[in-house]
Design an enzyme around this catalytic site. Structure first.
Site, PDB file in Angstrom:
ATOM      1  CG  ASP A   1       6.276 -28.283  33.120  1.00 45.22           C
ATOM      2  OD1 ASP A   1       5.399 -27.980  32.297  1.00 45.22           O
ATOM      3  OD2 ASP A   1       7.487 -28.097  32.928  1.00 45.22           O
TER       4      ASP A   1
ATOM      5  CD  GLU B   1       6.341 -24.051  34.847  1.00 42.90           C
ATOM      6  OE1 GLU B   1       5.973 -24.475  33.744  1.00 42.90           O
ATOM      7  OE2 GLU B   1       6.695 -22.884  35.060  1.00 42.90           O
TER       8      GLU B   1
ATOM      9  CE  LYS C   1       8.561 -25.099  31.663  1.00 41.22           C
ATOM     10  NZ  LYS C   1       7.531 -25.704  30.877  1.00 41.22           N
TER      11      LYS C   1
END
Length: 167
Positions: free
Chosen positions: A39, A59, A61
């Site tokens: 990401d 990332e 999440k």
């Protein structure tokens, strides 16, 4: 120093890095344009030998909306009659990305992967949430139905989370 940001790394590059460690590694590639796309992307720095070196992979999440749903009085599940939704499996992509970066960096002495987790599927302590009707719902951090942290600790050899493991 020169830095660059990349969105992803091709599986072909990962295999080439593995082959440099051992020619028997990195042999299998089924999809020629396969890649990983964390990401937050990948930040690299150019070293003194003009080689790009990964210094950060990141990332973020979010998985599990139980806290928000309970606060709103929303019931969930197949028949909309449950306080908690069984945890999903979306986090497994992070596990794959961590493994691929570890493969890519096998010749390095570090793996600079930072993963930020948010949501009720990543609780580290038991909490109680009040529904609008006044009922208290307890979210147990060690519930297999709810928590997905063990799926990720398998990618870091079971080492502590929420801890800087760099020396």
């Amino acid at each position: 120093m020169t830095f660059r940001h990349r969105k992803g790394i091709k599986k072909e590059e990962i295999n080439e890095a593995l082959k440099k460690v051992d020619p028997e590694l990195g042999q299998t590639l089924f999809v020629p344009n396969s890649s990983i796309i964390p990401d937050g992307g990948i930040i690299e720095v150019k070293d003194d030998n003009d080689n790009w070196r990964v210094i950060l992979v990141s990332e973020a999440k979010h998985q599990g909306k139980d806290i928000e749903n309970i606060k709103q009085g929303k019931l969930v599940g197949k028949n909309n009659n449950q306080d908690l939704m069984a945890a999903g499996n979306a986090i497994e992509r992070s596990h794959k990305n961590i493994s691929e970066i570890a493969n890519f960096m096998l010749s390095e002495s570090h793996c600079p992967y930072v993963l930020f987790l948010e949501g009720s599927n990543f609780l580290t302590e038991t909490i109680s949430i009040k529904r609008p009707d006044g009922r208290i719902v307890k979210l147990e951090y060690n519930s297999g139905m709810l928590n997905r942290l063990d799926r990720l600790t398998s990618a870091n050899y079971g080492m502590p989370i929420n801890t800087n493991l760099c020396k």
